[in-house]
Design a protein around this motif. Structure first.
Motif, PDB file in Angstrom:
ATOM      1  N   ARG A   1       0.842  -1.190   0.000  1.00 40.17           N
ATOM      2  CA  ARG A   1       0.000   0.000   0.000  1.00 40.17           C
ATOM      3  C   ARG A   1       0.880   1.244   0.000  1.00 40.17           C
ATOM      4  NH1 ARG A   1      -3.989  -0.719   3.751  1.00 40.17           N
ATOM      5  NH2 ARG A   1      -3.356  -2.783   4.497  1.00 40.17           N
TER       6      ARG A   1
ATOM      7  N   ILE B   1      -4.793  -0.377  -6.517  1.00 37.10           N
ATOM      8  CA  ILE B   1      -4.525  -0.011  -5.124  1.00 37.10           C
ATOM      9  C   ILE B   1      -3.565   1.158  -5.012  1.00 37.10           C
ATOM     10  CG2 ILE B   1      -3.529  -0.840  -2.950  1.00 37.10           C
ATOM     11  CD1 ILE B   1      -4.681  -3.582  -3.607  1.00 37.10           C
TER      12      ILE B   1
ATOM     13  N   ALA C   1      -8.044   0.109  -0.889  1.00 38.42           N
ATOM     14  CA  ALA C   1      -7.236  -0.580   0.121  1.00 38.42           C
ATOM     15  C   ALA C   1      -7.136  -2.054  -0.247  1.00 38.42           C
ATOM     16  CB  ALA C   1      -7.864  -0.423   1.497  1.00 38.42           C
ATOM     17  N   PRO C   2      -6.046  -2.725   0.135  1.00 35.56           N
ATOM     18  CA  PRO C   2      -5.940  -4.167  -0.159  1.00 35.56           C
ATOM     19  C   PRO C   2      -7.122  -4.962   0.368  1.00 35.56           C
ATOM     20  CG  PRO C   2      -3.837  -3.304   0.587  1.00 35.56           C
ATOM     21  CD  PRO C   2      -4.837  -2.206   0.790  1.00 35.56           C
TER      22      PRO C   2
END
Length: 534
Positions: free
Chosen positions: A461, A501, A507-508
């Motif tokens: 991220r 992402i 978000a993951p």
């Protein structure tokens, strides 16, 4: 006056015919045997053969007499040995050691007495060569002589180390230094090479020297009943009394800190060493191989050792024995730690993996013997210069180089996307770091699909501030990238991950299921625990 014979001085026709006939075998033998010179020569040959036979016969009789004298000089079992007292039940102490017995077993007494006499000189070189006859014809005279003059150190004298030591001693090695701080326990007896019930509670190094002294009495032992550590390495791995340096070192340690310290010390000081990886939870002897540590897989001890060594700058160059056997349904697994053990504290320091003790690692008794004899075999062949080749796993250097280039390009794209200057941007990772992350942290496979090919590294991220370029020093720009920021994926997966992402704002957790997110968290936490060794 007598008239002269006109045939006088001339052979008659009959005599001439006889002289031209071939001589028969019997007449030749008769004439030869009657020759004085022939009789003298025959007498000399027969006398020499008789003397030689007498000498050889005497030497053989003398040789057998020495062996018989050595054995017969030891007293037979008698009442004074109190052998019947040894049939009583042996009770163990609260520590698991055998209770003191009034008298040792008669076999031990006889063996110890023979060994003592042999060490005093009664066991001469002829007897030693007779005992080593099979090795002698296999390795050659020169190979066996090299082995007999060698000095080998075995660090760790449990299941693997005891079998290695036994094989080396029986093969002719004359100087062995044994290093181990531990004692023989009841649970050791399922895999130890020579320990018996009466050895429970005694030091492992002492047990080995005592038992092997009755098998190979010419071997000289140096016993160090202590833990190996970096602070004592120079002394423990130092020369023999006469200055001879160790010809080879065997690592049979199951403690990760001591193992890494030993391998690192030997690597940096150019001491030849072979290391044994884990035999626990393994059952297939056909999967046991010898190769470079960089190629060892499917083994928790090997993985932990490689990670620690990579942190010290060592990623290859150490031969190891390991198993390629994969875990599967129905196979032995590491046992969970009982709750009462947690109460003792320091759980993380008790074994190779967090929350596991070495003593609850399932071990099939035959496998440490396979590993121990394997490392001993390697050392014997190396020292005797006997031809040997092991199958070599293909390296993945090109994969690491490709992943590093891909990561560099990704960081530059993210910097431009974030409106930062990417010109001259550097990333704080090397090819070796990439190899460490792919192989050790992510086990050589994608965190998303488990695929093992076309791998690369990608940020999991973006940082909260979305600023990835560090400009604190004039003329230098580098990416704010850490080991635990990266996840291993295939190149195709990385493209989607970057789009959705890193640049898409998701978000993951919005895309991947809980099992993938949980695995990534676990691997990152694991890497954070190893960061202190870097």
């Amino acid at each position: 006056m007598q008239k002269p014979n006109r045939n006088s001085g001339h052979q008659s026709e009959e005599e001439k015919e006889k002289s031209t006939e071939p001589e028969s075998m019997s007449s030749w033998l008769s004439r030869t045997v009657s020759s004085h010179q022939t009789q003298l020569a025959a007498t000399a040959v027969i006398s020499g053969a008789v003397v030689a036979g007498a000498i050889l016969g005497y030497q053989h009789v003398q040789h057998r007499a020495r062996v018989d004298d050595l054995k017969n000089s030891i007293p037979e079992i008698s009442k004074e040995h109190k052998a019947d007292e040894l049939t009583v039940e042996v009770k163990l102490t609260e520590f698991g050691a055998a209770s003191p017995i009034p008298n040792s077993k008669s076999e031990d007494e006889r063996g110890a007495a023979i060994a003592l006499r042999a060490q005093r000189g009664d066991y001469n070189n002829d007897l030693i060569l007779e005992q080593l006859a099979r090795n002698r014809v296999f390795l050659s005279e020169a190979g066996l002589q090299t082995l007999r003059s060698s000095f080998i150190i075995v660090v760790g004298c449990g299941g693997v180390g005891s079998h290695a030591t036994s094989a080396l001693a029986r093969s002719g090695v004359s100087r062995l230094r044994l290093i181990d701080f531990d004692q023989v326990t009841l649970s050791s007896l399922n895999r130890h090479a020579v320990a018996t019930l009466s050895d429970v509670g005694t030091a492992k190094v002492t047990c080995l020297a005592k038992r092997l002294g009755q098998v190979t009495p010419w071997v000289k032992f140096s016993l160090l009943n202590e833990l190996f550590s970096t602070s004592t390495a120079a002394r423990q791995l130092g020369p023999w009394e006469d200055g001879q340096m160790p010809d080879y070192i065997i690592d049979a340690i199951d403690n990760i800190d001591s193992k890494v310290a030993l391998l690192s010390y030997c690597y940096k000081n150019h001491l030849p060493i072979i290391s044994s990886m884990g035999a626990g939870c393994k059952s297939d002897p056909t999967k046991v191989v010898i190769g470079d540590i960089s190629a060892s897989i499917e083994d928790p001890l090997s993985r932990a050792t490689r990670r620690r060594l990579r942190a010290l700058g060592i990623d290859k160059g150490i031969p190891v024995i390991y198993s390629t056997e994969k875990p599967g349904p129905g196979k032995a697994e590491l046992l969970p730690l009982p709750e009462k053990e947690y109460a003792k504290g320091g759980v993380g320091e008790l074994g190779v993996l967090p929350d596991f003790r070495v003593r609850i690692l399932p071990v099939l008794g035959t496998m440490p013997a396979v590993f121990g004899n394997g490392v001993a075999n390697h050392v014997i062949l190396e020292l005797a210069k006997y031809p040997h080749e092991y199958s070599v796993s293909k390296g993945r250097e090109k994969l690491y180089e490709s992943a590093l280039a891909s990561l560099q390009a990704q960081e530059e794209r993210l910097a431009v996307w974030g409106q930062e200057d990417a010109m001259g941007l550097k990333i704080p990772l090397s090819k070796e770091d990439v190899g460490y992350l792919i192989e050790e942290v992510w086990r050589g496979r994608s965190a998303l699909s488990g695929i093992t090919t076309r791998l690369t590294l990608v940020r999991w991220r973006l940082p909260a501030e979305k600023n990835i370029v560090d400009k604190r020093w004039d003329g230098q720009k580098f990416s704010r990238l850490k080991f635990d920021d990266l996840v291993c994926m295939t190149k195709e997966e990385a493209v989607s991950h970057e789009r959705d992402i890193l640049k898409g704002g998701k978000a993951p957790e919005d895309i991947y299921d809980e099992s993938i997110v949980g695995l990534v968290k676990l691997r990152m936490a694991e890497e954070a625990s190893f960061a202190k060794y870097r």
